[in-house]
Design an enzyme around this catalytic site. Structure first.
Site, PDB file in Angstrom:
ATOM      1  N   ASN A 178       3.245   8.636   6.629  1.00 19.35           N
ATOM      2  CA  ASN A 178       2.005   8.543   5.868  1.00 19.35           C
ATOM      3  C   ASN A 178       1.371   9.889   5.569  1.00 19.35           C
ATOM      4  O   ASN A 178       0.686  10.056   4.576  1.00 19.35           O
ATOM      5  CB  ASN A 178       1.002   7.648   6.607  1.00 19.35           C
ATOM      6  CG  ASN A 178       0.911   7.958   8.074  1.00 19.35           C
ATOM      7  OD1 ASN A 178       1.907   7.900   8.796  1.00 19.35           O
ATOM      8  ND2 ASN A 178      -0.269   8.321   8.529  1.00 19.35           N
ATOM      9  N   THR A 184      -6.329 -19.867  10.947  1.00 27.26           N
ATOM     10  CA  THR A 184      -6.263 -20.325   9.551  1.00 27.26           C
ATOM     11  C   THR A 184      -5.954 -19.149   8.632  1.00 27.26           C
ATOM     12  O   THR A 184      -6.568 -18.086   8.741  1.00 27.26           O
ATOM     13  CB  THR A 184      -7.612 -20.989   9.159  1.00 27.26           C
ATOM     14  OG1 THR A 184      -7.853 -22.054  10.063  1.00 27.26           O
ATOM     15  CG2 THR A 184      -7.577 -21.505   7.730  1.00 27.26           C
ATOM     16  N   HIS A 242      -2.949  -3.371   1.681  1.00 29.53           N
ATOM     17  CA  HIS A 242      -3.857  -2.453   0.978  1.00 29.53           C
ATOM     18  C   HIS A 242      -3.210  -1.139   0.580  1.00 29.53           C
ATOM     19  O   HIS A 242      -3.802  -0.346  -0.159  1.00 29.53           O
ATOM     20  CB  HIS A 242      -5.158  -2.239   1.765  1.00 29.53           C
ATOM     21  CG  HIS A 242      -5.058  -1.422   3.009  1.00 29.53           C
ATOM     22  ND1 HIS A 242      -5.472  -0.115   3.057  1.00 29.53           N
ATOM     23  CD2 HIS A 242      -4.625  -1.711   4.255  1.00 29.53           C
ATOM     24  CE1 HIS A 242      -5.303   0.348   4.296  1.00 29.53           C
ATOM     25  NE2 HIS A 242      -4.789  -0.606   5.036  1.00 29.53           N
ATOM     26  N   CYS A 260      -7.080   6.882   9.448  1.00 25.23           N
ATOM     27  CA  CYS A 260      -7.390   5.596  10.084  1.00 25.23           C
ATOM     28  C   CYS A 260      -8.370   5.688  11.233  1.00 25.23           C
ATOM     29  O   CYS A 260      -8.814   4.682  11.735  1.00 25.23           O
ATOM     30  CB  CYS A 260      -6.108   4.945  10.551  1.00 25.23           C
ATOM     31  SG  CYS A 260      -5.110   4.470   9.143  1.00 25.23           S
ATOM     32  N   THR A 269      -1.394  -3.059  11.506  1.00 24.65           N
ATOM     33  CA  THR A 269      -1.696  -2.790  12.916  1.00 24.65           C
ATOM     34  C   THR A 269      -1.434  -4.036  13.759  1.00 24.65           C
ATOM     35  O   THR A 269      -0.818  -3.966  14.825  1.00 24.65           O
ATOM     36  CB  THR A 269      -3.152  -2.318  13.069  1.00 24.65           C
ATOM     37  OG1 THR A 269      -3.324  -1.136  12.266  1.00 24.65           O
ATOM     38  CG2 THR A 269      -3.498  -1.982  14.510  1.00 24.65           C
TER      39      THR A 269
HETATM   40  N1  PLP Z   1       1.447   2.313   9.338  1.00 26.06           N
HETATM   41  C1  PLP Z   1       1.271   3.291   8.443  1.00 26.06           C
HETATM   42  C2  PLP Z   1       2.414   4.205   8.128  1.00 26.06           C
HETATM   43  C3  PLP Z   1       0.034   3.473   7.831  1.00 26.06           C
HETATM   44  O1  PLP Z   1      -0.131   4.468   6.948  1.00 26.06           O
HETATM   45  C4  PLP Z   1      -1.029   2.591   8.168  1.00 26.06           C
HETATM   46  C5  PLP Z   1      -2.387   2.794   7.588  1.00 26.06           C
HETATM   47  O2  PLP Z   1      -2.838   3.897   7.404  1.00 26.06           O
HETATM   48  C6  PLP Z   1      -0.797   1.581   9.095  1.00 26.06           C
HETATM   49  C7  PLP Z   1       0.450   1.457   9.662  1.00 26.06           C
HETATM   50  C8  PLP Z   1      -1.876   0.602   9.494  1.00 26.06           C
HETATM   51  O3  PLP Z   1      -2.070  -0.345   8.460  1.00 26.06           O
HETATM   52  P1  PLP Z   1      -3.288  -1.373   8.439  1.00 26.06           P
HETATM   53  O4  PLP Z   1      -4.439  -0.624   7.853  1.00 26.06           O
HETATM   54  O5  PLP Z   1      -2.831  -2.499   7.520  1.00 26.06           O
HETATM   55  O6  PLP Z   1      -3.512  -1.863   9.813  1.00 26.06           O
END
Ligand code: PLP
Length: 389
Positions: free
Chosen positions: A157, A244, A207, A332, A74
């Site tokens: 996703n 940092t 992650h 998310c 993000t």
């Molecule tokens: N982009 C995609 C395709 C994702 O699936 C996700 C998380 O679900 C993200 C971006 C966001 O990642 P982060 O959790 O590292 O901010």
């Protein structure tokens, strides 16, 4: 009360931490010092951070100098999606951002662009970015305001559908634009090479590949064209991202990146076989199940499906009570189960519920059997509810 055995089938939301990542993190936590300090302790941590940079770069065929570590995908998206660029020391304006309708909210929100400067690229009914529409949109782009920037993810996703990024890149080049590729879900699940994709920028998240949460990277094609920083301060990450570094998180990210690069073909074949068993089993139990994207190229680990009459929320709760962790698409947004913007973009009725099963390297036959048994019970309950109505 006996504890229900849990079956984790939500790897696209987050992959379980790999033991190797955990070990690397624990070892890094015990190192004293700041990676920016010049003494021996600081230098040891600097070496760790730079080794992590090499491992993450290698996963996507990039040069280590072209990796900017961030707090996650993000943040990387908010760093790269900006109208303000520098070509060396010279300011360079990006006039408009074109984002595919199926991007993750981290990208779809448009980062630092004003809402009026963000345009959506539609997708086809198959869930693939509409390249003819992109061509038309870029033909109408007004270069007087600045370059066009295009964001197309490599794999979605929710559906797992792989996007035609390489062809999109040809269109973007013809129109003198910049291409940003969210490779968060693709990394470790299919080959990813920044040069082969002809992308200017790639976004990665730790992650999703078995590293810790809260680490990610913006990978760039070169060092000359860079976004104006999002986070300013002490000038870490060559001034592109101050603050940092978190050596333990980066050590875990690096260990996961190394594991992700190992035996990709063999690992994927095993995962694809289990995913295909899940889809065949679902079709046997419910002839009306819709598997989204089944006709196009998809990640080997994802099955996104709808059972007419079953709402996303009801389905997710029903499976959770059965001990199965799966998701209703994007996970998310603070646990809320909304409509899938991906399915809506594909032209499906907004009310059609959908559920996502996503697998990983530790998924085995037992998990597949438990899921299919639960699926059978959920389908039977749906049938009884319809009969009673
Ligand atoms: N982009 C995609 C395709 C994702 O699936 C996700 C998380 O679900 C993200 C971006 C966001 O990642 P982060 O959790 O590292 O901010």
């Amino acid at each position: 009360m006996t504890k229900t055995e849990r079956t984790y089938l939500d790897w696209n939301a987050t992959a379980p931490l790999l033991p190797a990542a955990r070990e690397a993190m624990v070892a890094a936590l015990d190192l004293v010092g700041n990676p920016s300090s010049v003494h021996g302790e600081g230098r040891a941590l600097r070496m760790l951070v730079e080794a992590a940079r090499r491992d993450v770069a290698a996963l996507v065929g990039a040069k280590p100098a072209h990796v900017v570590f961030t707090s996650g995908a993000t943040e990387a998206a908010n760093l790269v999606l900006t109208p303000d660029y520098r070509m060396g020391r010279t300011p360079l304006a990006v006039g408009r951002l074109y984002v595919s309708a199926i991007e993750h909210p981290a990208v779809r929100e448009g980062g630092r662009f004003a809402a009026g400067s963000v345009e959506t690229i539609p997708v086809t009914r198959d869930g693939v970015v509409d390249l003819a529409a992109l061509e038309t949109q870029l033909s109408a782009h007004d270069k007087a305001a600045g370059l066009p920037m295009v964001a197309v993810m490599l794999a979605n996703n929710e559906t797992g559908i792989v996007q035609p990024v390489r062809t999109a890149a040809e269109i973007v080049r013809r129109h003198g634009g910049l291409l940003v590729v969210d490779a968060v879900q693709a990394a470790g699940r299919m080959p990813v090479d920044i040069a082969a994709l002809d992308a200017d920028f790639l976004i990665l998240s730790s992650h999703k590949i078995g590293g810790p949460k809260g680490a990610g990277a913006l990978v760039t094609r070169g060092e000359v064209l860079m976004p104006v920083p999002l986070i300013r301060g002490g000038g870490q990450e060559k001034g592109h991202r101050s603050g940092t570094e978190n050596p333990a998180a980066l050590a875990g990210f690096a260990a996961a990146a190394r594991a992700a690069a190992e035996d990709l073909t063999g690992r994927n074949a095993g995962i694809a076989a289990l995913r295909d068993r899940i889809e065949a089993g679902m079709r046997q139990a419910a002839s009306d199940v819709i598997v989204h994207g089944a006709a196009v190229e998809r990640l080997c680990n994802t099955a996104f499906f709808s059972l007419p009459g079953l709402k996303s929320e009801t389905g997710q709760i029903a499976f959770d009570l059965e001990g199965i962790a799966l998701s209703a698409g994007s996970a998310c947004s603070s646990g809320k189960v909304g409509e899938s913007h991906v399915l809506t973009a594909m032209g499906f009725d907004a009310g059609l519920g959908a559920l996502r099963v996503s697998l990983g390297a530790a998924t085995g036959e037992a998990e597949v059997e438990r899921f299919l048994a639960a699926f059978g019970r959920v389908v039977a309950r749906r049938r009884r509810a319809v009969d009673a109505a």
